[in-house]
Motif scaffolding. Structure first.
Motif, PDB file in Angstrom:
ATOM      1  N   TYR A 172      -6.657  -8.590  -2.359  1.00 36.65           N
ATOM      2  CA  TYR A 172      -5.581  -8.132  -3.247  1.00 36.65           C
ATOM      3  C   TYR A 172      -4.796  -7.042  -2.533  1.00 36.65           C
ATOM      4  CZ  TYR A 172      -3.177  -7.069  -7.612  1.00 36.65           C
ATOM      5  OH  TYR A 172      -2.222  -6.899  -8.579  1.00 36.65           O
ATOM      6  N   PHE A 173      -3.521  -7.284  -2.304  1.00 32.07           N
ATOM      7  CA  PHE A 173      -2.661  -6.326  -1.607  1.00 32.07           C
ATOM      8  C   PHE A 173      -1.956  -5.453  -2.641  1.00 32.07           C
ATOM      9  CE2 PHE A 173      -1.825  -8.306   2.793  1.00 32.07           C
ATOM     10  CZ  PHE A 173      -3.057  -8.940   2.809  1.00 32.07           C
ATOM     11  N   PHE A 174      -2.161  -4.130  -2.531  1.00 34.41           N
ATOM     12  CA  PHE A 174      -1.489  -3.210  -3.452  1.00 34.41           C
ATOM     13  C   PHE A 174      -1.317  -1.873  -2.774  1.00 34.41           C
ATOM     14  CE2 PHE A 174      -6.031  -2.750  -4.113  1.00 34.41           C
ATOM     15  CZ  PHE A 174      -6.224  -1.385  -4.159  1.00 34.41           C
ATOM     16  N   ARG A 280      -5.581  -6.207   8.722  1.00 35.68           N
ATOM     17  CA  ARG A 280      -4.395  -5.842   9.498  1.00 35.68           C
ATOM     18  C   ARG A 280      -3.120  -6.184   8.752  1.00 35.68           C
ATOM     19  NH1 ARG A 280      -6.670  -8.095  15.313  1.00 35.68           N
ATOM     20  NH2 ARG A 280      -7.864  -6.206  15.882  1.00 35.68           N
ATOM     21  N   ALA A 281      -3.137  -7.344   8.083  1.00 36.70           N
ATOM     22  CA  ALA A 281      -1.957  -7.745   7.315  1.00 36.70           C
ATOM     23  C   ALA A 281      -1.713  -6.768   6.171  1.00 36.70           C
ATOM     24  CB  ALA A 281      -2.138  -9.156   6.771  1.00 36.70           C
ATOM     25  N   LYS A 282      -2.767  -6.347   5.503  1.00 37.52           N
ATOM     26  CA  LYS A 282      -2.627  -5.410   4.384  1.00 37.52           C
ATOM     27  C   LYS A 282      -2.048  -4.085   4.861  1.00 37.52           C
ATOM     28  CE  LYS A 282      -5.799  -5.477   1.235  1.00 37.52           C
ATOM     29  NZ  LYS A 282      -7.054  -5.306   0.467  1.00 37.52           N
ATOM     30  N   ARG A 283      -2.507  -3.636   6.017  1.00 30.04           N
ATOM     31  CA  ARG A 283      -1.992  -2.389   6.581  1.00 30.04           C
ATOM     32  C   ARG A 283      -0.505  -2.524   6.916  1.00 30.04           C
ATOM     33  NH1 ARG A 283      -5.464  -1.125  11.395  1.00 30.04           N
ATOM     34  NH2 ARG A 283      -7.039  -0.930   9.763  1.00 30.04           N
ATOM     35  N   LYS A 284      -0.151  -3.664   7.498  1.00 31.84           N
ATOM     36  CA  LYS A 284       1.232  -3.900   7.905  1.00 31.84           C
ATOM     37  C   LYS A 284       2.142  -4.119   6.699  1.00 31.84           C
ATOM     38  CE  LYS A 284       4.468  -5.035  10.956  1.00 31.84           C
ATOM     39  NZ  LYS A 284       4.981  -4.097  11.964  1.00 31.84           N
ATOM     40  N   MET A 285       1.595  -4.750   5.660  1.00 33.19           N
ATOM     41  CA  MET A 285       2.412  -5.175   4.525  1.00 33.19           C
ATOM     42  C   MET A 285       2.506  -4.137   3.425  1.00 33.19           C
ATOM     43  SD  MET A 285       3.453  -8.393   4.965  1.00 33.19           S
ATOM     44  CE  MET A 285       3.652  -8.981   3.288  1.00 33.19           C
ATOM     45  N   ASN A 286       1.881  -3.004   3.594  1.00 27.20           N
ATOM     46  CA  ASN A 286       1.776  -2.031   2.502  1.00 27.20           C
ATOM     47  C   ASN A 286       3.137  -1.672   1.912  1.00 27.20           C
ATOM     48  OD1 ASN A 286       0.243  -0.091   0.852  1.00 27.20           O
ATOM     49  ND2 ASN A 286       1.379   1.434   2.025  1.00 27.20           N
TER      50      ASN A 286
END
Length: 329
Positions: A172-174, A280-286
């Motif tokens: 879950y990206f948030f 890594r995607a979550k960090r980049k997409m924050n």
């Protein structure tokens, strides 16, 4: 009206091979120099198959000539040598650049800045408006999304008739800032990545999904993972039906300890690669988490494409190849 390519029906004599384009290495200063004049920029694009190198008159069928025209943004256009045909065509026609108002040189340099992850610099250094810069970057992301769809599903059976291992996972990206009493606004993301020999990884995908219910994830597995794959996951309950999807087209292994990335009883049974990609995607997409689902999905494909290019210094050249493959000139 005069012409640098007077009565010439070709811009360059020879186009570059794919492999030569892919292994070029351009810096922003080099690009700015080589694309400095309109004629040089047109030759650079034609040589790489990014615009048409020649064109036939649609009226008489004879080769058109590239003539100078100061009234248009590119400075040149295709015209038939027979006035009665009244045939004129933009050099951008049927290319990636068709319908875009910025100079060709500016679009190419913005693309290079995007590949270097310097989108904000296009506004300060190139004098491009934020709206134009964002438009070009979004178009690039749309091309990547289409390219991912054309690339097809991952996994399947390898050349030795062995199942390809595909690690899958969800997250879950948030944004980090939220009140504990509230559910943070964000996006569920589901993905998979091929595990190859010697610790290498292959093709991968990430998709935004409305939820992580079993039916939702099963649909995404069928869409993105080829039959015959050996799917490895954690112990998430929604994955329990994988061996029975479509009457058993996948094999499935999972780790009993949901909090471990590696099964303590079998070191080959792990999801380290997909978990690393999601992290890594979550960090980049924050910074994009609060955007619409459509915008978030485009940025997600942006990340997937970047993550697949190794070494990353060839990202710009890989972008050119995506465009060449899409717009067959």
């Amino acid at each position: 009206m005069t012409s640098v390519w007077k009565l010439c029906n070709k811009i360059v004599n020879k186009l570059m091979d794919r492999k030569d384009i892919l292994y070029e290495k351009w810096s922003s200063p080099e690009l700015c120099v080589v694309l400095g004049e309109s004629g040089m920029c047109i030759e650079w694009l034609a040589k790489r198959g990014l615009i048409k190198n020649s064109r036939l008159c649609s009226v008489c069928g004879e080769p058109a000539s590239l003539l100078e025209c100061a009234q248009i943004i590119d400075g040149y256009r295709w015209e038939c040598n027979l006035q009665e045909c009244n045939f004129r065509k933009s050099i951008r026609s049927e290319s990636f650049f068709d319908g875009r108002d910025l100079p060709l040189r500016t679009i190419i340099v913005v693309m290079h800045y995007w590949c270097e992850d310097l989108q904000n610099e296009t506004v300060t250094q190139l004098g491009v408006s934020e709206e134009d810069s964002a438009d070009i970057c979004n178009v690039i992301r749309e091309e990547f999304e289409k390219n991912q769809r054309r690339a097809g599903a991952i996994g399947g059976i390898d050349e030795n008739f062995q199942p390809v291992i595909v690690e899958i996972g969800e997250s879950y990206f948030f944004r980090g800032e939220h009140r504990q009493s509230q559910q943070p606004e964000g996006h569920w993301v589901f993905g998979g990545i091929e595990r190859l020999e010697n610790g290498a990884v292959g093709k991968r995908f990430l998709v935004a999904v409305p939820n992580c219910a079993a039916d939702t994830l099963q649909d995404e597995i069928l869409r993105h993972i080829l039959p015959g794959s050996n799917i490895i996951s954690d112990g998430w309950a929604a994955y329990g039906n994988i061996p029975h999807i479509a009457n058993g087209i996948y094999t499935h292994s999972f780790m009993g300890a949901e909090n471990n990335l590696v099964d303590p009883n079998n070191r080959e049974l792990h999801t380290q690669n997909i978990e690393m990609m999601l992290m890594r995607a979550k960090r980049k997409m924050n910074r994009h988490v609060g955007s619409s689902r459509e915008s978030f999905a485009l940025h997600l494909q942006d990340y997937v494409f970047r993550s697949q290019i190794r070494p990353s210094r060839y990202l710009f050249e890989s972008l050119l190849m995506v465009i060449v493959d899409k717009y067959t000139i």
